[in-house]
Design an enzyme around this catalytic site. Structure first.
Site, PDB file in Angstrom:
ATOM      1  N   TYR A 136      26.772 -64.783  -3.043  1.00 30.46           N
ATOM      2  CA  TYR A 136      26.870 -63.356  -3.396  1.00 30.46           C
ATOM      3  C   TYR A 136      28.300 -62.931  -3.729  1.00 30.46           C
ATOM      4  O   TYR A 136      29.235 -63.253  -3.005  1.00 30.46           O
ATOM      5  CB  TYR A 136      26.367 -62.495  -2.236  1.00 30.46           C
ATOM      6  CG  TYR A 136      24.954 -62.821  -1.821  1.00 30.46           C
ATOM      7  CD1 TYR A 136      23.904 -62.733  -2.727  1.00 30.46           C
ATOM      8  CD2 TYR A 136      24.680 -63.234  -0.521  1.00 30.46           C
ATOM      9  CE1 TYR A 136      22.610 -63.033  -2.337  1.00 30.46           C
ATOM     10  CE2 TYR A 136      23.383 -63.538  -0.131  1.00 30.46           C
ATOM     11  CZ  TYR A 136      22.350 -63.442  -1.044  1.00 30.46           C
ATOM     12  OH  TYR A 136      21.075 -63.745  -0.653  1.00 30.46           O
ATOM     13  N   MET A 141      22.578 -65.364   4.911  1.00 31.36           N
ATOM     14  CA  MET A 141      21.851 -65.263   6.181  1.00 31.36           C
ATOM     15  C   MET A 141      21.438 -66.634   6.695  1.00 31.36           C
ATOM     16  O   MET A 141      21.560 -66.934   7.876  1.00 31.36           O
ATOM     17  CB  MET A 141      20.623 -64.366   5.994  1.00 31.36           C
ATOM     18  CG  MET A 141      20.013 -63.891   7.283  1.00 31.36           C
ATOM     19  SD  MET A 141      18.609 -62.808   7.031  1.00 31.36           S
ATOM     20  CE  MET A 141      19.363 -61.325   6.429  1.00 31.36           C
ATOM     21  N   ARG A 171      36.939 -53.997  35.096  1.00 32.59           N
ATOM     22  CA  ARG A 171      35.575 -54.145  34.564  1.00 32.59           C
ATOM     23  C   ARG A 171      34.624 -53.907  35.740  1.00 32.59           C
ATOM     24  O   ARG A 171      34.687 -52.856  36.343  1.00 32.59           O
ATOM     25  CB  ARG A 171      35.408 -55.516  33.885  1.00 32.59           C
ATOM     26  CG  ARG A 171      36.220 -55.559  32.592  1.00 32.59           C
ATOM     27  CD  ARG A 171      35.962 -56.723  31.648  1.00 32.59           C
ATOM     28  NE  ARG A 171      35.266 -57.875  32.164  1.00 32.59           N
ATOM     29  CZ  ARG A 171      35.334 -59.091  31.618  1.00 32.59           C
ATOM     30  NH1 ARG A 171      36.085 -59.301  30.535  1.00 32.59           N
ATOM     31  NH2 ARG A 171      34.666 -60.113  32.116  1.00 32.59           N
ATOM     32  N   LYS A 221      25.890 -68.559  31.697  1.00 32.74           N
ATOM     33  CA  LYS A 221      25.473 -67.319  31.034  1.00 32.74           C
ATOM     34  C   LYS A 221      25.462 -67.536  29.519  1.00 32.74           C
ATOM     35  O   LYS A 221      25.995 -68.550  29.023  1.00 32.74           O
ATOM     36  CB  LYS A 221      26.427 -66.182  31.411  1.00 32.74           C
ATOM     37  CG  LYS A 221      27.856 -66.416  30.976  1.00 32.74           C
ATOM     38  CD  LYS A 221      28.775 -65.299  31.444  1.00 32.74           C
ATOM     39  CE  LYS A 221      30.169 -65.508  30.883  1.00 32.74           C
ATOM     40  NZ  LYS A 221      30.981 -64.319  30.919  1.00 32.74           N
TER      41      LYS A 221
END
Ligand SMILES: Cc1ncc(COP(=O)(O)O)c(C=O)c1O
Length: 370
Positions: free
Chosen positions: A256, A304, A128, A35
């Site tokens: 930044y 980013m 769950r 997964k």
């Protein structure tokens, strides 16, 4: 020279890990859990390597992940265990995917769709997915009534790993559920509740199948044991080229907000990877990257698509500012046996677990299988 970050996956390591784990779990069947883009390893390449390694099953979260594996030509049985409300399970029939069903509605929908076999997913305490104990009777009764059309091939649960005692309670509940199914004439051949940690810890948890995620990728699910301690080989290495070098003087900042300023003259390397690639911003001023044999601190805010690391200045005994060149490869993490920083170190430095570090690596990052 590549200008991109690269996830390299050592398929021999994946095969090695499956071999080691298979010996550790004895006669239990082995499901490799792929997964979340195979825990960041790239689902198609990892699934193929696991298939080559002879795993019995692949496990994914949902039918979409499973269908993508079929589209990629994977033919080993696939189990999917979380479903959208109102799922009709037609895709399961179309793509030969086995659903694990958590309630009556899912079981009925499978019967209507013509799904030939399911695993029943029960909640033994994790709270769950899975039917809770008070629902087992009704679910198992209906499974027995539908037995001629929908075969119950498996019984599944998932452990909390909270403590041996609590896992023990869950295992005892699983045994009760198995007994209730047997009373109704159903003995599911695949009985499974152990993931990596339990499979490596408790013999009694393995029953007839184990679902191995983290350990199959060569990472340790334990705080007090490394991959090497378990005989496993981390298969993923994240490299990124140095695309810029900049000398900064004492007092100058980087990125930044200038959350870091040089305390002395030094050299910074620019690496083209950032939080859009799955590198947590919290690694800013916390994590370390291997550049030219030195573990260099990530300095300033991770942006980013970029981050900077401090290579050290002329006055630093272990500084590499003068020896690193544009195009040299930096390693964020990999196999410590190959001299790379472990994923676990990055996890520690960023306040998370090795699972999250690899699973969050963006699917946009190129993957190379060697
Ligand atoms: C239901 C289920 N089984 C197995 C696994 C594999 O767990 P691990 O990576 O700890 O082996 C997971 C992962 O979280 C899971 O959700």
């Amino acid at each position: 020279m590549t200008s991109e970050a690269l996830v390299t996956v050592d398929t021999a390591a994946l095969r090695h890990n499956i071999g080691v784990l298979r010996s550790a779990v004895g006669s239990a069947a082995v499901m490799a859990v792929v997964k979340a883009n195979a825990y960041g390893h790239g689902v198609e390449g990892a699934a193929r390597a696991f298939e080559d390694a002879g795993v019995d099953w692949l496990g994914v979260v949902d039918l979409t992940e499973a269908a993508a594996l079929r589209a990629a030509g994977v033919s080993v049985p696939i189990l999917a265990w979380l479903h959208a409300p109102g799922e009709t399970f037609e895709r399961a029939v179309q793509h030969d995917i086995t659903p694990a069903v958590s309630d009556l509605a899912q079981l009925e929908a499978c019967a209507v769709a013509g799904v030939p076999a399911v695993h029943l997913c029960i909640d033994t305490g994790l709270s769950r997915n899975g039917a809770i104990e008070s629902e087992w009777g009704a679910l198992f009764d209906r499974a027995a009534e539908l037995a001629d059309s929908v075969r119950v091939e498996g019984l599944m649960s998932h452990l909390s790993n909270a403590s041996p005692q609590e896992d023990g309670h869950q295992m005892a509940a699983f045994v009760r559920a198995t007994g209730m199914l047997i009373e109704r004439g159903i003995t599911p051949p695949l009985q499974h509740l152990a993931a990596s940690a339990a499979a490596l810890s408790y013999g009694s948890s393995r029953i007839t199948m184990v679902r191995l995620g983290l350990a199959a990728y060569g990472l340790s699910p334990f705080d007090d044991r490394t991959s090497k301690d378990l005989g496993l080989r981390p298969s993923l290495t994240l490299t990124v080229p140095v695309i810029g070098l900049k000398k900064v003087a004492a007092g100058e900042g980087t990125s930044y907000g200038f959350t870091w300023r040089a305390t002395h003259d030094t050299t910074l390397a620019l690496l083209p990877i950032g939080y859009a690639d799955g590198i947590q911003r919290v690694a800013s001023n916390n994590a370390h990257v291997l550049v030219g044999r030195r573990l260099c601190p990530v300095v300033g805010r991770i942006a980013m698509n970029a981050m900077t690391v401090d290579l050290g200045g002329a006055g630093d005994a272990d500084g590499v500012g003068d020896s690193v060149a544009i195009g040299d490869q930096a390693v964020l993490f990999g196999d410590p046996e190959a001299g790379h920083p472990p994923v676990d170190a990055w996890a520690r430095e960023t306040g998370t677990i090795n699972y999250e570090v690899v699973a969050r690596l963006s699917s946009r990052l190129p993957r190379r299988y060697v």
